[in-house]
Scaffold this motif. Structure first.
Motif, PDB file in Angstrom:
ATOM      1  N   GLU A 270     -26.677  -3.452   7.955  1.00  0.00           N
ATOM      2  CA  GLU A 270     -25.462  -3.024   8.643  1.00  0.00           C
ATOM      3  C   GLU A 270     -24.283  -3.325   7.723  1.00  0.00           C
ATOM      4  O   GLU A 270     -24.152  -4.448   7.230  1.00  0.00           O
ATOM      5  N   LEU A 271     -23.453  -2.335   7.470  1.00  0.00           N
ATOM      6  CA  LEU A 271     -22.357  -2.469   6.504  1.00  0.00           C
ATOM      7  C   LEU A 271     -21.060  -2.789   7.224  1.00  0.00           C
ATOM      8  O   LEU A 271     -20.586  -2.017   8.059  1.00  0.00           O
ATOM      9  N   ASP A 272     -20.484  -3.943   6.923  1.00  0.00           N
ATOM     10  CA  ASP A 272     -19.200  -4.366   7.500  1.00  0.00           C
ATOM     11  C   ASP A 272     -18.065  -4.069   6.529  1.00  0.00           C
ATOM     12  O   ASP A 272     -18.153  -4.438   5.346  1.00  0.00           O
ATOM     13  N   HIS A 273     -17.001  -3.433   7.025  1.00  0.00           N
ATOM     14  CA  HIS A 273     -15.841  -3.167   6.190  1.00  0.00           C
ATOM     15  C   HIS A 273     -14.547  -3.456   6.937  1.00  0.00           C
ATOM     16  O   HIS A 273     -14.370  -3.026   8.082  1.00  0.00           O
ATOM     17  N   PHE A 274     -13.664  -4.199   6.286  1.00  0.00           N
ATOM     18  CA  PHE A 274     -12.305  -4.411   6.749  1.00  0.00           C
ATOM     19  C   PHE A 274     -11.382  -3.622   5.822  1.00  0.00           C
ATOM     20  O   PHE A 274     -11.396  -3.834   4.611  1.00  0.00           O
ATOM     21  N   HIS A 275     -10.582  -2.718   6.384  1.00  0.00           N
ATOM     22  CA  HIS A 275      -9.693  -1.877   5.588  1.00  0.00           C
ATOM     23  C   HIS A 275      -8.231  -2.184   5.905  1.00  0.00           C
ATOM     24  O   HIS A 275      -7.878  -2.415   7.067  1.00  0.00           O
ATOM     25  N   VAL A 276      -7.400  -2.135   4.883  1.00  0.00           N
ATOM     26  CA  VAL A 276      -5.946  -2.125   5.051  1.00  0.00           C
ATOM     27  C   VAL A 276      -5.428  -0.850   4.393  1.00  0.00           C
ATOM     28  O   VAL A 276      -5.583  -0.655   3.186  1.00  0.00           O
ATOM     29  N   TYR A 277      -4.850   0.039   5.212  1.00  0.00           N
ATOM     30  CA  TYR A 277      -4.293   1.296   4.707  1.00  0.00           C
ATOM     31  C   TYR A 277      -2.780   1.151   4.570  1.00  0.00           C
ATOM     32  O   TYR A 277      -2.107   0.738   5.518  1.00  0.00           O
ATOM     33  N   SER A 278      -2.250   1.508   3.416  1.00  0.00           N
ATOM     34  CA  SER A 278      -0.801   1.514   3.195  1.00  0.00           C
ATOM     35  C   SER A 278      -0.384   2.941   2.870  1.00  0.00           C
ATOM     36  O   SER A 278      -0.691   3.463   1.786  1.00  0.00           O
ATOM     37  N   ALA A 279       0.281   3.603   3.818  1.00  0.00           N
ATOM     38  CA  ALA A 279       0.596   5.020   3.674  1.00  0.00           C
ATOM     39  C   ALA A 279       1.868   5.221   2.858  1.00  0.00           C
ATOM     40  O   ALA A 279       2.780   4.377   2.884  1.00  0.00           O
ATOM     41  N   PRO A 280       1.979   6.336   2.128  1.00  0.00           N
ATOM     42  CA  PRO A 280       3.207   6.653   1.383  1.00  0.00           C
ATOM     43  C   PRO A 280       4.307   7.101   2.356  1.00  0.00           C
ATOM     44  O   PRO A 280       4.065   7.270   3.557  1.00  0.00           O
ATOM     45  N   TYR A 281       5.509   7.308   1.839  1.00  0.00           N
ATOM     46  CA  TYR A 281       6.623   7.754   2.668  1.00  0.00           C
ATOM     47  C   TYR A 281       6.736   9.277   2.702  1.00  0.00           C
ATOM     48  O   TYR A 281       7.572   9.831   3.420  1.00  0.00           O
ATOM     49  N   SER A 282       5.908   9.945   1.918  1.00  0.00           N
ATOM     50  CA  SER A 282       5.819  11.403   1.977  1.00  0.00           C
ATOM     51  C   SER A 282       4.427  11.799   1.501  1.00  0.00           C
ATOM     52  O   SER A 282       3.799  11.082   0.726  1.00  0.00           O
ATOM     53  N   ARG A 283       3.930  12.954   1.987  1.00  0.00           N
ATOM     54  CA  ARG A 283       2.595  13.387   1.604  1.00  0.00           C
ATOM     55  C   ARG A 283       2.517  14.906   1.609  1.00  0.00           C
ATOM     56  O   ARG A 283       3.245  15.582   2.337  1.00  0.00           O
ATOM     57  N   SER A 284       1.612  15.415   0.780  1.00  0.00           N
ATOM     58  CA  SER A 284       1.383  16.855   0.732  1.00  0.00           C
ATOM     59  C   SER A 284       0.109  17.233   1.490  1.00  0.00           C
ATOM     60  O   SER A 284      -0.108  18.409   1.778  1.00  0.00           O
ATOM     61  N   LYS A 285      -0.739  16.247   1.804  1.00  0.00           N
ATOM     62  CA  LYS A 285      -1.980  16.477   2.530  1.00  0.00           C
ATOM     63  C   LYS A 285      -1.816  16.011   3.979  1.00  0.00           C
ATOM     64  O   LYS A 285      -1.118  15.034   4.255  1.00  0.00           O
ATOM     65  N   GLN A 286      -2.469  16.723   4.908  1.00  0.00           N
ATOM     66  CA  GLN A 286      -2.345  16.358   6.314  1.00  0.00           C
ATOM     67  C   GLN A 286      -3.134  15.107   6.650  1.00  0.00           C
ATOM     68  O   GLN A 286      -2.677  14.271   7.432  1.00  0.00           O
TER      69      GLN A 286
END
Length: 554
Positions: A176-192
């Motif tokens: 069983e694979l355990d993952h903890f993620h921290v996502y830091s989003a940019p202030y603008s993006r070209s992809k949805q």
């Protein structure tokens, strides 16, 4: 959410139905079942069958201690990312979002320790994550058992012939694979999308709701409807465990018996978008088939498939799990071969293969992270190190394994005295019952707590005959007594949940002795659990009496 099947995340999912019913145009709240009802009773069973066959999704809420454990783990994860970013594996998503990951694994409900560097740099996160992962193990075990009951016939075919008796039996030692993620989003993006629509290549995933560093109205988690529309999921509560089926069911699991409903076998298409400028914390666990499970077409077994996907020769990452970007340490990899062996030139220790470069007078050995002594290659909590022949040897035949401790045996009731079993933790981490003397003291203490609980119940009844009920002094004393009774009751419940046979017997014995001593001739209360016993002190009719014949004053 990020365990992607890269070969299948294509336009074909635009027409894939999640279930027999269409999702609403806006906001989808997943079908929910309380943890206490999971797999119990006709109502709970019906909810499980309908949720998995119609949507492939089930949320389990009202899980004891989950909300606090989840909140603590996510906040500690965020603090760890700010204070020690070097312990994370970093990758960049297509929309410019940075994803930082701490990964580990679990087998048979027992989670492996986080890497030593993570534990040293982020001790609070290490402790909080262990608690959260333990809770997920308990809930996942109940979920798998419920699936077995509601979809009989779903199991794995063995490479050697025959089948596992149940899904639970097949998954007992699967990875069983355990993952903890921290996502830091940019202030603008070209992809949805931060992570585009895809299905998970594993059997199913257990995940907790994402938590943001600042308030956000969006869950950031989207499903795909029959018509191809993206529908955002709304959270049913602050803390729950969401089980979402993956495409691995179709590839590795036999279908239920004829006449039974079939869960969504193709997996649930989903996507993630992180709100601009926000930081998002998330945890999930992917369940993989056992190594010897044969594919539905009987062409390949899972261990061989896993080896191909891992691409050992090219050192590529595996779409079965998370695409974590570049590996921080290419000298260490998970053991994925069917017989738990490593390639030539690598050293095997606790489900990992190490490329060791030891000195002329040294050799690679497995060493316990906790005690520093040598341990067998398959012993949990060990890591590979270079050492000379003077390395201390682990003592054999002990009361329990000193290499790791447990607050709950996941395999069911266990008797003490096996040196391969972890030492029991009695309520507090420092109360580790790692010797016969400590275990005996723990048993005696448990019996005394049971007796004390029953005595408090008697004291509450007695107070009603000696004090003016309803006055402030009575309310204060009654409140203190009730608080002590509830506290001791839950202590006994947690002791029983260790699944240690002697401790469970001592819980019952203490309550029995206390009941015979103090309450054998008292009125029978409505509650049957230790934590609630004695909360109802009134009889339906007639005059209840104490053992000495005096009336109980109401």
């Amino acid at each position: 959410q990020t365990y992607t099947n890269t070969t299948m995340a294509t336009v074909t999912f635009a027409t894939l139905a999640i279930g027999a019913l269409s999702l609403p145009a806006r906001g989808f709240s997943p079908p929910t079942v309380p943890f206490a009802d999971l797999g119990k009773g006709a109502s709970g069973a019906k909810r499980v069958r309908e949720a998995l066959s119609m949507y492939g999704i089930l949320a389990v809420d009202q899980v004891p201690e989950l909300e606090f454990a989840h909140d603590s783990a996510m906040k500690a994860l965020h603090s760890c990312e700010l204070e020690a970013p070097h312990v994370f594996q970093t990758s960049w998503l297509v929309d410019g979002t940075k994803r930082e990951t701490i990964a580990s694994e679990t087998r048979g409900g027992v989670s492996a320790s986080l890497e030593e560097g993570v534990k040293k740099a982020c001790p609070k996160f290490s402790e909080a994550s262990d608690k959260l992962r333990d809770i997920i193990s308990v809930v996942s075990g109940a979920f798998i058992s419920s699936v077995d009951k509601n979809f009989q016939g779903m199991t794995f075919r063995k490479r050697s012939g025959g089948e596992y008796e149940t899904l639970q039996a097949g998954l007992a030692n699967a990875q069983e694979l355990d993952h903890f993620h921290v996502y830091s989003a940019p202030y603008s993006r070209s992809k949805q999308w931060s992570v585009d629509f895809h299905t998970d290549d594993g059997l199913f995933i257990a995940l907790t709701p994402a938590q943001y560093a600042s308030k956000s109205r969006s869950s950031g988690f989207f499903l795909q409807s029959q018509t191809g529309e993206a529908v955002e999921m709304t959270y049913p509560s602050k803390a729950f465990v969401l089980f979402m089926l993956g495409s691995g069911l179709k590839n590795w699991v036999t279908k239920p018996n004829q006449g039974l409903r079939t869960p969504v076998m193709n997996g649930v298409p989903h996507a993630v978008t992180v709100p601009l400028g926000s930081t998002r914390m998330w945890y999930g666990r992917m369940f993989l088939p056992p190594p010897d499970a044969m594919s539905s077409d009987n062409i390949i077994h899972f261990s061989a498939y896993r080896n191909v996907q891992l691409g050992r020769e090219s050192n590529s990452t595996a779409p079965v799990g998370c695409n974590l970007g570049e590996k921080k340490d290419s000298s260490v990899s998970l053991v994925v071969s069917e017989d738990n062996t490593c390639p030539s030139g690598e050293f095997h220790c606790w489900m990992r293969c190490y490329k060791m470069d030891c000195g002329p007078q040294e050799q690679p050995i497995c060493v316990s992270k906790k005690t520093g002594t040598t341990c067998p290659p398959n012993q949990m909590g060990c890591e590979a190190k270079c050492a000379n022949s003077q390395a201390s040897q682990a003592k054999s035949g002990g009361f329990c394994s000193s290499d790791f401790s447990v607050s709950m045996y996941m395999q069911g009731f266990v008797n003490p005295g096996n040196s391969d079993d972890g030492c029991v933790i009695l309520l507090w981490p420092s109360w580790e019952l790692n010797s016969k003397m400590k275990f005996a003291l723990g048993c005696v203490g448990t019996v005394l707590v049971g007796i004390a609980l029953e005595s408090i119940i008697t004291a509450r009844r007695y107070l009603r005959t000696k004090m003016n009920v309803g006055k402030g002094k009575f309310v204060l004393v009654e409140g203190i007594c009730y608080g002590m009774q509830t506290c001791l009751g839950y202590f006994l419940m947690l002791v029983a949940m260790t699944y240690s046979v002697p401790l469970f017997i001592c819980v019952v014995l203490g309550l029995l002795i206390g009941h015979i001593t103090f309450n054998a001739f008292s009125i029978v209360s409505e509650g049957a659990t230790p934590c609630c016993e004695g909360t109802s002190l009134y009889a339906d009719s007639g005059a209840a009496k104490y053992q000495d014949g005096s009336n109980i004053g109401y």
